[in-house]
Design an enzyme around this catalytic site. Structure first.
Site, PDB file in Angstrom:
ATOM      1  N   SER A  75       0.805  -1.224   0.000  1.00 13.56           N
ATOM      2  CA  SER A  75       0.000   0.000   0.000  1.00 13.56           C
ATOM      3  C   SER A  75       0.836   1.271   0.000  1.00 13.56           C
ATOM      4  CB  SER A  75      -0.966   0.025   1.190  1.00 13.56           C
ATOM      5  OG  SER A  75      -0.295   0.327   2.387  1.00 13.56           O
ATOM      6  N   LYS A 113       0.285   4.066   6.910  1.00 11.59           N
ATOM      7  CA  LYS A 113      -0.458   4.862   5.933  1.00 11.59           C
ATOM      8  C   LYS A 113      -0.098   6.340   6.093  1.00 11.59           C
ATOM      9  CE  LYS A 113      -3.344   1.586   4.409  1.00 11.59           C
ATOM     10  NZ  LYS A 113      -2.510   0.443   4.725  1.00 11.59           N
TER      11      LYS A 113
END
Length: 158
Positions: A75, A113
């Site tokens: 990610s 993230k």
């Protein structure tokens, strides 16, 4: 992770994270052991599990509360953080908008993230356009630290 076949990248300040990596010469800097506390998901959040391993990193990458986590997932590839990398983290309890952070969700799962504070809560944004963001309430997350560096096996180095 074999230190002899490892490339270290240090985050340069005041640049977007995707463009901010500079190689660190691990042969000219003393090596310091930091705790390798386990894995962090760069994808769907995973259960937090602690290890008791250590990793030797160049001393210039170590600050006061430094630790390392192994990245699992893709990610964060647009930030030049890949599956199998070990990220060097400075323990912090807060993050600025847009910073790349290790975040604990509901005191159970950990993920890596970009963190954005929005009107209705928090957005955890992957750095991979094929993956959707995660939206949460402010009370559901706890910032554990910010990415300061990467250790990458040489055969994976770009």
């Amino acid at each position: 992770m074999d230190i002899a076949t490892c490339q270290f990248l240090e985050r340069l300040p005041n640049l977007p994270i995707a463009d901010s990596w500079a190689p660190v010469d691990s042969t000219s800097d003393a090596l310091v052991e930091v705790p390798l506390l386990g894995q962090v998901s760069a994808g769907m959040p995973i259960e937090a599990c602690l290890d008791n391993a250590t990793l030797q990193v160049p001393s210039r990458m170590v600050r006061r509360n430094t630790y390392a986590l192994k990245v699992c997932g893709n990610s964060m590839i647009d930030c030049n953080i890949f599956d199998g990398d070990v990220i060097i983290i400075e323990r912090q309890e807060s993050a600025e908008n847009g910073e790349t952070a290790v975040v604990m969700i509901n005191d159970q799962e950990v993920t890596l993230k970009k963190l954005y504070i929005e009107k209705n809560g928090v957005r955890l944004q992957p750095a991979n356009e094929t993956m959707p963001p995660i939206y949460l309430n402010n009370s559901d997350i706890r910032v554990l630290g910010l990415v300061m560096g990467v250790a990458r096996q040489e055969e994976m180095a770009a």
